[in-house]
Design an enzyme around this catalytic site. Structure first.
Site, PDB file in Angstrom:
ATOM      1  N   HIS A 175      -1.506   5.292   8.673  1.00 35.42           N
ATOM      2  CA  HIS A 175      -1.287   3.953   7.828  1.00 35.42           C
ATOM      3  C   HIS A 175      -0.658   4.389   6.442  1.00 35.42           C
ATOM      4  O   HIS A 175      -0.800   5.602   5.977  1.00 35.42           O
ATOM      5  CB  HIS A 175      -2.662   3.305   7.709  1.00 35.42           C
ATOM      6  CG  HIS A 175      -2.695   2.160   6.753  1.00 35.42           C
ATOM      7  ND1 HIS A 175      -2.785   1.907   5.669  1.00 35.42           N
ATOM      8  CD2 HIS A 175      -2.594   0.795   7.172  1.00 35.42           C
ATOM      9  CE1 HIS A 175      -2.884   0.871   5.260  1.00 35.42           C
ATOM     10  NE2 HIS A 175      -2.505  -0.337   6.241  1.00 35.42           N
TER      11      HIS A 175
ATOM     12  N   SER B 272       0.739  -1.278  -0.035  1.00 31.19           N
ATOM     13  CA  SER B 272      -0.110  -0.045   0.103  1.00 31.19           C
ATOM     14  C   SER B 272       0.817   1.439   0.072  1.00 31.19           C
ATOM     15  O   SER B 272       0.249   2.423  -0.437  1.00 31.19           O
ATOM     16  CB  SER B 272      -0.831   0.009   1.273  1.00 31.19           C
ATOM     17  OG  SER B 272      -1.813  -0.920   1.176  1.00 31.19           O
TER      18      SER B 272
HETATM   19 ZN   LIG Z   1      -2.642  -5.278   2.709  1.00 27.73          ZN
END
Ligand SMILES: [Zn+2]
Length: 478
Positions: free
Chosen positions: A154, A93
């Site tokens: 995140h 990500s």
């Molecule tokens: Zn993931």
């Protein structure tokens, strides 16, 4: 028409409609479907433009048929974007968020920096920071926001505001001494300091904002929610102190975020398909709500994924089959039933007495059921294939066909007249045109809204009950 014509027609329909094709049963697809899936060339152009969402069809019967359509913008044709990182075939990500927010491909594990930065090496960061579409929008005088169901630090949201050689440097408590000594800042601190005027921040990860061992306001007795900061700072207070809470938001909104999407990824990593798809439904509803608050006449909406998962759905299930149900056949090898949803790898790999588990002996419809996987892993992995891009609104036609993932923010910035490429925004025609109405009542070029979803198969509403969310995994891939 030769004898092979039905075969060719069925195969063509399978390709057009993204459906399984069985060479042994070419008549598997009724002729009506063949007609429906073939969109005339002249109509395709309209579907790709700023048309209402109803104009472009979902891939037919994407979830096996019989379910309601979702809320997301329809994607009429092209597969979307290539998600690989500069050093990884199957991406994470961090690298993908850097691509679709900052406009450059990057190494896995790094956020908001170019591919010249090596993961974990703080001293490779300086001078290689790249800015995101959030920054471009802010510099263009718009209000901006980050909305996510994950922690706000995140990898996915952090690429909007941070520059870090390691996606897991949430607070200074997670950073190695050499990175701190080298002058690298943790991601939570960058959220407060890099772009101080982000108007909306919604998400989790509060503990990275508070001094080490400080009690959490909501979970005062729980060790794992205690603050982590070694520098003893209270970043929430620092953010409040920097704000004029009575101020008025400038017009124009650029919002990005997981909305409900970041946890789709977590459900898949756990091998819990029901959790993942439930989150996909929630994202779908969030996109639907955003659609009702905006107009496609002045708002470009983009829904995409950072990457795929090794998640699949097959088994020649009939129309109307429960998505979490069984395929209508048994394996012709081990003579056992199997579910329509399966994973290529992950924690769902299960052997009983030396054989594949018989799924009819377990509650495969349970919210926490882990769908069977071919290869055992504690955490299921991402997938490497292209992901879809759904777009509607002004200049949605820029997002079609197969592109590199880092093309996305450039197209959005072009449409919104933000960022460096604004030569097309002036001129007599632009001056004569009525100013589009802003979501907040001001005059803006276009409002923007982008959501991300960590599955590429965003489809119809699913008949699932509310299920308890999977626990957020520890730092690492995601
Ligand atoms: Zn993931």
């Amino acid at each position: 028409m030769g004898a092979r014509a039905p075969f060719r027609q069925a195969r063509a329909a399978a390709v057009l409609g993204n459906r399984p094709f069985c060479p042994k049963r070419p008549s598997f697809f009724p002729k009506k479907l063949l007609i429906k899936t073939k969109i005339p060339e002249k109509e395709r152009g309209a579907l790709l433009g700023a048309e209402p969402w109803r104009a472009a069809p979902l891939p037919p019967a994407f979830w096996g048929g019989g379910h309601r359509r979702g809320e997301g913008p329809r994607r009429p044709g092209g597969p979307g974007v290539r998600t690989y990182n500069t050093n990884a075939q199957v991406p994470d990500s961090a690298g993908t968020a850097t691509a679709y927010l900052c406009g450059v491909k990057a190494n896995e594990g790094t956020v908001g920096v170019s591919a010249g930065v090596t993961r974990d090496q703080c001293n490779t960061t300086k001078g290689r920071e790249v800015t995101s579409i959030l920054r471009w929008a802010k510099d263009g005088g718009k209000s901006v926001g980050i909305v996510t169901t994950t922690r706000v630090t995140h990898a996915t949201p952090s690429a909007a505001y941070a520059h870090s050689a390691n996606r897991d440097w949430y607070s200074d408590g997670e950073m190695p001494p050499d990175a701190l000594e080298g002058g690298c800042k943790d991601i939570a601190r960058q959220l407060v300091e890099n772009i101080p005027d982000i108007e909306v921040i919604l998400g989790g990860g509060r503990k990275y904002m508070f001094p080490k061992n400080a009690s959490d306001v909501e979970y005062p007795g729980e060790e794992r929610h205690r603050g982590t900061r070694l520098d003893r700072r209270d970043l929430v207070q620092a953010w409040r102190d920097s704000k004029d809470i009575n101020g008025v938001m400038p017009p124009g909104v650029m919002m990005m975020g997981g909305l409900a999407g970041g946890r789709i990824d977590h459900g898949h990593h756990e091998g819990k398909a029901k959790q993942a798809l439930h989150e996909a439904v929630e994202l779908d509803r969030a996109v639907g709500l955003a659609a009702r608050l905006t107009s496609p006449r002045d708002t470009l909406t983009v829904v995409t994924a950072d990457h795929s998962h090794v998640f699949t759905f097959g088994g020649y299930t009939p129309r109307g089959n429960p998505i979490f149900g069984l395929a209508p056949m048994q394996s012709d090898v081990d003579r056992k039933p199997f579910t329509a949803i399966l994973y290529g790898n992950g924690p769902g790999y299960k052997m009983v007495a030396g054989e594949r588990e018989n799924v009819s002996t377990v509650d495969f419809a349970h919210a926490n059921y882990q769908a069977q996987a071919a290869v055992p892993l504690r955490q299921e992995t991402h997938g490497g294939e292209d992901v879809a891009v759904f777009a509607k609104g002004p200049m949605a036609h820029l997002l079609h066909g197969v592109r590199e993932q880092n093309y996305i923010p450039h197209a959005m910035a072009y449409a919104a007249c933000i960022g460096p490429n604004r030569a097309h925004c002036g001129g007599a025609a632009a001056a004569a045109a009525p100013a589009p109405r802003s979501l907040l009542g001001g005059d803006v070029e276009h409002d923007l809204l982008v959501a991300e979803v960590a599955v590429h198969r965003l489809g119809a509403r699913l008949p699932v009950r509310h299920v308890q969310a999977a626990p957020e995994p520890a730092a690492g891939r995601g």
